[in-house]
Scaffold this motif. Structure first.
Motif, PDB file in Angstrom:
ATOM      1  N   ASP A 133     -15.768   1.823   4.370  1.00  0.00           N
ATOM      2  CA  ASP A 133     -14.142   2.733   4.886  1.00  0.00           C
ATOM      3  C   ASP A 133     -13.609   2.486   3.791  1.00  0.00           C
ATOM      4  OD1 ASP A 133     -14.318   4.262   7.253  1.00  0.00           O
ATOM      5  OD2 ASP A 133     -14.532   1.725   8.904  1.00  0.00           O
ATOM      6  N   TYR A 134     -13.994   1.668   2.458  1.00  0.00           N
ATOM      7  CA  TYR A 134     -13.042   1.370   1.318  1.00  0.00           C
ATOM      8  C   TYR A 134     -13.667   1.224   0.261  1.00  0.00           C
ATOM      9  CZ  TYR A 134     -10.418  -0.457   5.257  1.00  0.00           C
ATOM     10  OH  TYR A 134      -9.402  -0.853   6.312  1.00  0.00           O
ATOM     11  N   ALA A 135     -12.745   2.747  -0.914  1.00  0.00           N
ATOM     12  CA  ALA A 135     -13.084   2.397  -1.823  1.00  0.00           C
ATOM     13  C   ALA A 135     -12.401   2.042  -3.290  1.00  0.00           C
ATOM     14  CB  ALA A 135     -14.091   4.563  -2.348  1.00  0.00           C
ATOM     15  N   ALA A 136     -12.754   2.035  -4.116  1.00  0.00           N
ATOM     16  CA  ALA A 136     -12.671   1.795  -5.721  1.00  0.00           C
ATOM     17  C   ALA A 136     -13.074   2.310  -6.650  1.00  0.00           C
ATOM     18  CB  ALA A 136     -12.495   0.314  -6.238  1.00  0.00           C
ATOM     19  N   ALA A 171       1.014  -1.344   0.011  1.00  0.00           N
ATOM     20  CA  ALA A 171      -0.568  -0.404  -0.252  1.00  0.00           C
ATOM     21  C   ALA A 171       0.611   1.353   0.103  1.00  0.00           C
ATOM     22  CB  ALA A 171      -1.220   0.300   1.478  1.00  0.00           C
ATOM     23  N   THR A 172       0.100   2.019  -0.771  1.00  0.00           N
ATOM     24  CA  THR A 172       0.503   3.460  -0.156  1.00  0.00           C
ATOM     25  C   THR A 172       0.411   4.127   1.287  1.00  0.00           C
ATOM     26  OG1 THR A 172       0.919   3.723  -3.218  1.00  0.00           O
ATOM     27  CG2 THR A 172       1.259   5.963  -1.990  1.00  0.00           C
ATOM     28  N   ARG A 173       1.400   4.311   1.608  1.00  0.00           N
ATOM     29  CA  ARG A 173       1.868   5.719   3.204  1.00  0.00           C
ATOM     30  C   ARG A 173       2.093   6.232   2.910  1.00  0.00           C
ATOM     31  NH1 ARG A 173       2.584  -0.171   3.708  1.00  0.00           N
ATOM     32  NH2 ARG A 173       1.539  -1.252   5.474  1.00  0.00           N
ATOM     33  N   VAL A 174       0.402   7.278   2.485  1.00  0.00           N
ATOM     34  CA  VAL A 174       0.963   8.661   3.025  1.00  0.00           C
ATOM     35  C   VAL A 174       0.862   9.566   4.269  1.00  0.00           C
ATOM     36  CG1 VAL A 174      -0.357  10.939   2.407  1.00  0.00           C
ATOM     37  CG2 VAL A 174      -0.995   9.334   0.968  1.00  0.00           C
ATOM     38  N   GLU A 186      -1.947  -0.696  -5.368  1.00  0.00           N
ATOM     39  CA  GLU A 186      -2.277  -1.366  -3.523  1.00  0.00           C
ATOM     40  C   GLU A 186      -3.270  -0.307  -3.537  1.00  0.00           C
ATOM     41  OE1 GLU A 186      -2.605  -4.208  -1.903  1.00  0.00           O
ATOM     42  OE2 GLU A 186      -2.150  -5.345  -4.264  1.00  0.00           O
ATOM     43  N   ARG A 187      -4.029  -0.315  -2.152  1.00  0.00           N
ATOM     44  CA  ARG A 187      -5.096   0.726  -2.026  1.00  0.00           C
ATOM     45  C   ARG A 187      -3.977   1.980  -1.495  1.00  0.00           C
ATOM     46  NH1 ARG A 187      -8.406  -1.479   0.158  1.00  0.00           N
ATOM     47  NH2 ARG A 187      -7.850  -3.578   0.926  1.00  0.00           N
TER      48      ARG A 187
END
Length: 266
Positions: free
Chosen positions: A196-199, A83-86, A114-115
């Motif tokens: 809580d999750y979208a695509a 995942a990309t952690r911002v 990945e999310r």
């Protein structure tokens, strides 16, 4: 310049083509923190590449530039390893990402990262532009979490902005512009509701779609005015979203590309 204000610019330029009927990576430019794991050829002949950021995530002020060119007859799949952690941006600076994809006639590029996981106080802005010749094929998805839900950070990020454009022969066939700036109310009706999750996703291919993937209350698909196939999904749990998204993706790939299911080992 304080340590909090130090920025990084990661570059990843990839050029794919064919040699003796096989897809190969012709040229690449990599500048940390962006890099790739060496390409792997899947049984179907598609060349798979993992895009990697080995650091702890992206920081405010960081910029990533990704350029991918795919020549005719090549088949390319790009994934991310995690995942990309911002990370939080104490001074409000945005982490930015610019992705440009160019696909020639007869070529196929699929990009399924990945999310993205935005931490509390983070600011992230990205622009994705794909330019296709007539007869090119493209698959692209984007998934987003509402934050580190388990840490109590639902919709605590400062801003998430994403603009995705697909152009074919100089004509825009798809545009998705999303800007989220959460306020004090995190459980109000809106884009996500209580999820809580979208695509989202877009596919452009040379086949037709007869069996449109859909899951009531979770996932929908359709066609844009320009002929691109779009997908929208949201769910309360990440695995639930991933399962629906993967099933829809394989259905659309099979119909639009005539492609066999992806068999990827992580």
């Amino acid at each position: 310049m304080s340590l909090l204000r130090r920025t990084r610019t990661g570059l990843l330029h990839l050029h794919f083509g064919t040699r003796d009927g096989r897809t190969v990576l012709l040229r690449d430019l990599q500048k940390a923190p962006l890099m790739i794991v060496r390409p792997f050829e899947l049984p179907c002949g598609t060349l798979m590449v993992f895009m990697v950021n080995p650091t702890g995530g992206v920081l405010g002020g960081d910029h990533s530039e990704v350029r991918v060119t795919v020549d005719g007859a090549a088949r390319v799949l790009i994934l991310t390893q995690s995942a990309t952690r911002v990370q939080p941006s104490p001074e409000g600076e945005a982490a930015t990402q610019d992705i440009h994809l160019t696909v020639a006639a007869g070529a196929r590029l699929e990009f399924y990262p990945e999310r993205t996981l935005p931490f509390a106080g983070s600011v992230f802005r990205q622009h994705v532009r794909a330019e296709l010749e007539e007869g090119a094929e493209l698959g692209l998805t984007e998934t987003l979490a509402s934050g580190r839900v388990g840490m109590g950070e639902r919709l605590r990020f400062g801003e998430y902005t994403s603009r995705v454009e697909v152009w074919r022969e100089g004509r825009r066939v798809y545009l998705d512009a999303l800007r989220l700036r959460p306020g004090e109310h995190t459980r109000t009706p809106g884009v996500w509701g209580a999820h809580d999750y979208a695509a989202s996703g877009v596919w452009v291919g040379n086949g037709g779609v007869r069996d449109w993937p859909a899951v009531p209350g979770l996932l929908a698909t359709g066609r844009s005015a320009g002929g691109a196939v779009w997908l929208r999904a949201s769910a309360g749990q990440g695995p639930e979203l991933d399962a629906a998204l993967n099933a829809a993706r394989e259905s659309l790939r099979g119909q639009l590309f005539g492609a066999a299911p992806l068999r990827v080992r992580r």
